[in-house]
Write a protein that holds these residues in place. Structure first.
Motif, PDB file in Angstrom:
ATOM      1  N   VAL A   1       3.754   1.199  -3.505  1.00 55.31           N
ATOM      2  CA  VAL A   1       5.267   1.219  -3.096  1.00 55.31           C
ATOM      3  C   VAL A   1       5.745   2.573  -2.713  1.00 55.31           C
ATOM      4  O   VAL A   1       6.298   2.445  -1.041  1.00 55.31           O
ATOM      5  CB  VAL A   1       6.180   0.055  -4.165  1.00 55.31           C
ATOM      6  N   GLY A   2       5.403   3.805  -3.524  1.00 56.73           N
ATOM      7  CA  GLY A   2       5.888   4.830  -3.221  1.00 56.73           C
ATOM      8  C   GLY A   2       5.760   5.192  -1.325  1.00 56.73           C
ATOM      9  O   GLY A   2       6.784   5.992  -0.560  1.00 56.73           O
ATOM     10  N   GLU A   3       4.391   5.185  -1.464  1.00 54.96           N
ATOM     11  CA  GLU A   3       4.186   5.860  -0.081  1.00 54.96           C
ATOM     12  C   GLU A   3       4.081   5.059   0.877  1.00 54.96           C
ATOM     13  O   GLU A   3       4.436   5.706   1.564  1.00 54.96           O
ATOM     14  CB  GLU A   3       2.207   5.765  -0.170  1.00 54.96           C
ATOM     15  N   ILE A   4       4.348   3.759   0.662  1.00 52.29           N
ATOM     16  CA  ILE A   4       4.795   2.846   1.586  1.00 52.29           C
ATOM     17  C   ILE A   4       6.578   3.386   2.218  1.00 52.29           C
ATOM     18  O   ILE A   4       6.573   3.294   2.828  1.00 52.29           O
ATOM     19  CB  ILE A   4       5.160   1.519   1.411  1.00 52.29           C
ATOM     20  N   ILE A   5       7.295   3.520   1.073  1.00 48.60           N
ATOM     21  CA  ILE A   5       8.444   3.994   1.607  1.00 48.60           C
ATOM     22  C   ILE A   5       8.460   5.562   2.549  1.00 48.60           C
ATOM     23  O   ILE A   5       9.249   5.301   3.386  1.00 48.60           O
ATOM     24  CB  ILE A   5       9.250   4.135   0.347  1.00 48.60           C
ATOM     25  N   ASN A   6       7.420   6.525   2.009  1.00 45.84           N
ATOM     26  CA  ASN A   6       7.460   7.628   2.884  1.00 45.84           C
ATOM     27  C   ASN A   6       6.637   7.020   3.960  1.00 45.84           C
ATOM     28  O   ASN A   6       7.697   7.568   5.345  1.00 45.84           O
ATOM     29  CB  ASN A   6       6.680   8.297   2.074  1.00 45.84           C
ATOM     30  N   MET A   7       6.225   6.339   4.441  1.00 45.32           N
ATOM     31  CA  MET A   7       5.628   6.327   5.607  1.00 45.32           C
ATOM     32  C   MET A   7       6.686   5.837   6.487  1.00 45.32           C
ATOM     33  O   MET A   7       7.194   5.892   7.642  1.00 45.32           O
ATOM     34  CB  MET A   7       4.395   4.684   5.702  1.00 45.32           C
ATOM     35  N   LEU A   8       7.625   4.750   5.850  1.00 48.52           N
ATOM     36  CA  LEU A   8       8.447   4.050   6.324  1.00 48.52           C
ATOM     37  C   LEU A   8       9.470   4.686   7.340  1.00 48.52           C
ATOM     38  O   LEU A   8      10.444   5.122   8.545  1.00 48.52           O
ATOM     39  CB  LEU A   8       9.113   2.849   5.891  1.00 48.52           C
ATOM     40  N   GLU A   9       9.635   5.509   6.121  1.00 45.17           N
ATOM     41  CA  GLU A   9      10.536   7.123   6.510  1.00 45.17           C
ATOM     42  C   GLU A   9      10.379   8.292   7.829  1.00 45.17           C
ATOM     43  O   GLU A   9      11.090   8.283   8.369  1.00 45.17           O
ATOM     44  CB  GLU A   9      11.167   7.757   4.939  1.00 45.17           C
ATOM     45  N   ALA A  10       9.044   7.418   7.166  1.00 48.24           N
ATOM     46  CA  ALA A  10       8.228   9.404   8.915  1.00 48.24           C
ATOM     47  C   ALA A  10       8.477   7.982   9.779  1.00 48.24           C
ATOM     48  O   ALA A  10       8.516   9.060  11.133  1.00 48.24           O
ATOM     49  CB  ALA A  10       7.336   9.661   7.818  1.00 48.24           C
ATOM     50  N   LEU A  11       8.308   7.373  10.141  1.00 49.99           N
ATOM     51  CA  LEU A  11       8.032   6.177  10.763  1.00 49.99           C
ATOM     52  C   LEU A  11       9.320   5.326  11.382  1.00 49.99           C
ATOM     53  O   LEU A  11       9.834   5.247  12.581  1.00 49.99           O
ATOM     54  CB  LEU A  11       7.637   4.828  10.689  1.00 49.99           C
ATOM     55  N   GLU A  12      10.734   6.235  10.912  1.00 50.95           N
ATOM     56  CA  GLU A  12      11.949   5.964  11.238  1.00 50.95           C
ATOM     57  C   GLU A  12      12.319   4.917  11.021  1.00 50.95           C
ATOM     58  O   GLU A  12      13.199   4.610  12.749  1.00 50.95           O
ATOM     59  CB  GLU A  12      12.225   6.963  12.377  1.00 50.95           C
ATOM     60  N   VAL A  13      11.851   3.785  10.162  1.00 48.72           N
ATOM     61  CA  VAL A  13      12.346   3.050   9.909  1.00 48.72           C
ATOM     62  C   VAL A  13      13.782   2.228   9.640  1.00 48.72           C
ATOM     63  O   VAL A  13      13.464   3.257   8.346  1.00 48.72           O
ATOM     64  CB  VAL A  13      11.312   1.886   9.539  1.00 48.72           C
ATOM     65  N   THR A  14      14.654   1.822   9.798  1.00 52.01           N
ATOM     66  CA  THR A  14      15.921   1.443   9.163  1.00 52.01           C
ATOM     67  C   THR A  14      15.884  -0.125   9.304  1.00 52.01           C
ATOM     68  O   THR A  14      15.626  -1.202   9.785  1.00 52.01           O
ATOM     69  CB  THR A  14      16.765   2.332   9.814  1.00 52.01           C
ATOM     70  N   GLY A  15      17.352  -0.055   8.695  1.00 54.05           N
ATOM     71  CA  GLY A  15      17.713  -1.695   8.456  1.00 54.05           C
ATOM     72  C   GLY A  15      17.283  -3.019   8.087  1.00 54.05           C
ATOM     73  O   GLY A  15      16.752  -2.475   6.976  1.00 54.05           O
ATOM     74  N   SER A  16      16.929  -3.799   8.688  1.00 50.03           N
ATOM     75  CA  SER A  16      16.371  -5.045   8.475  1.00 50.03           C
ATOM     76  C   SER A  16      14.801  -5.003   8.113  1.00 50.03           C
ATOM     77  O   SER A  16      14.325  -5.813   7.861  1.00 50.03           O
ATOM     78  CB  SER A  16      17.587  -6.413   9.311  1.00 50.03           C
ATOM     79  N   GLN A  17      14.825  -4.132   9.590  1.00 51.59           N
ATOM     80  CA  GLN A  17      13.481  -3.472   9.470  1.00 51.59           C
ATOM     81  C   GLN A  17      13.148  -3.400   8.185  1.00 51.59           C
ATOM     82  O   GLN A  17      11.752  -3.161   7.627  1.00 51.59           O
ATOM     83  CB  GLN A  17      12.928  -2.799  10.670  1.00 51.59           C
ATOM     84  N   TYR A  18      13.330  -2.822   7.816  1.00 56.47           N
ATOM     85  CA  TYR A  18      12.766  -1.345   6.454  1.00 56.47           C
ATOM     86  C   TYR A  18      13.467  -2.076   5.004  1.00 56.47           C
ATOM     87  O   TYR A  18      12.394  -2.278   4.431  1.00 56.47           O
ATOM     88  CB  TYR A  18      14.031  -0.361   6.230  1.00 56.47           C
ATOM     89  N   ASP A  19      14.109  -3.534   4.954  1.00 58.45           N
ATOM     90  CA  ASP A  19      14.437  -4.340   3.572  1.00 58.45           C
ATOM     91  C   ASP A  19      12.686  -4.816   3.590  1.00 58.45           C
ATOM     92  O   ASP A  19      12.425  -5.343   3.079  1.00 58.45           O
ATOM     93  CB  ASP A  19      15.709  -5.050   3.746  1.00 58.45           C
TER      94      ASP A  19
END
Length: 293
Positions: free
Chosen positions: A52-70
């Motif tokens: 999960v930690g690696e997926i969080i880092n990936m989402l942040e690196a790909l600038e995923v935000t908001g409801s899509q991030y959730d």
């Protein structure tokens, strides 16, 4: 708990979609994350449980935000969940774990088997006989007692209140050709009869050796079909081969096996006639061995 395997496949598709929407190749995403290419490939093929930690880092690196991030964060959490089957380690094996995972949150399970009695309906005496057969092929890589415990747990999970409906088309040749002692066969047949008689969600249909299967060619191997209650979880087919399980998620592929299953089901005995047939075979075997009670 949703099926972690189903969620891994959904997460894999989302990661691939995100990568492509950013114009990145697999190598490009790996460089961005300081991962090796193999790690990205395993994630995109649902071959590993995600961190999960690696997926969080990936989402942040790909600038995923908001409801899509959730949404993707929740998907990653569910994909990373462990089930009861994970505690059995190698005694259960990756193939049995896959089936247990899919069964746990399935709405329906359908199976065609031409090689062995359904694993979720096996009696302890029959499992012991299968272990003896396995030893004929080489050294065991599991503890038999733990494997038996895991398989019986899988059966209890299938039969739990709220569990899936289950139907199997059992090829008659399995009863006659599998080289286990007659007493083990008798125990197995009577066990299946008892389970089916006690739970209307469970159905066994025997495909007689002389049954004509209309409408096309015969299946080349055993296979399993799963549907799920949640609307976003698409049906899955799993094809059982000698060395691995092939997971078919595409709707067209699943539909083809659903059609094969329907033809087999149509050619097989009814639920009631199947129980009568199995009881007759069990009594004949018991008479032959002098073990009828």
């Amino acid at each position: 708990m949703p099926s972690p395997y189903v969620r891994r496949r959904q997460l894999a598709a989302e990661i691939r979609k995100l990568r492509e929407s950013r114009g990145l190749t697999t190598d490009g995403l790996a460089r961005l994350m300081y991962y090796n290419r193999a790690k990205i490939s395993r994630l995109e093929n649902a071959a590993v449980r995600p961190d999960v930690g690696e997926i969080i880092n990936m989402l942040e690196a790909l600038e995923v935000t908001g409801s899509q991030y959730d949404r993707l964060f929740q998907l990653a959490r569910e994909a990373a969940q462990k089930g009861w089957w994970d505690k059995y380690g190698v005694s259960m094996g990756p193939r049995q774990k896959l089936y247990a995972d899919l069964e746990y949150n399935a709405d329906t399970v359908r199976e065609y088997n031409q090689t062995v009695m359904p694993a979720v309906l096996q009696a302890p005496e029959f499992i012991s006989a299968l272990v003896d057969l396995d030893e004929c092929q080489g050294k065991l890589d599991y503890v038999p007692e733990r494997m038996t415990e895991a398989r019986m747990r899988r059966q209890s999970e299938l039969l739990r209140p709220g569990g899936p409906s289950y139907e199997t088309v059992l090829d008659e040749c399995v009863i006659h050709r599998l080289a286990v002692p007659p007493q083990a066969k008798v125990a197995q047949l009577r066990h299946m009869i008892g389970v089916v008689s006690d739970d209307e969600r469970i159905t066994v249909r025997v495909l007689r050796h002389d049954a004509i299967v209309l409408g096309g060619f015969l299946p080349k191997s055993a296979f399993y079909l799963y549907t799920f209650a949640e609307s976003g979880d698409s049906p899955i087919a799993v094809i059982d081969t000698a060395t691995t399980d092939l997971v078919l998620p595409q709707r067209s592929e699943v539909a083809r096996y659903e059609g094969i299953y329907d033809r087999l089901r149509e050619a097989a005995l009814s639920r009631e006639d199947s129980m009568t047939f199995l009881d007759r075979v069990a009594n004949r075997l018991a008479d032959q061995t002098g073990s009828r009670t």
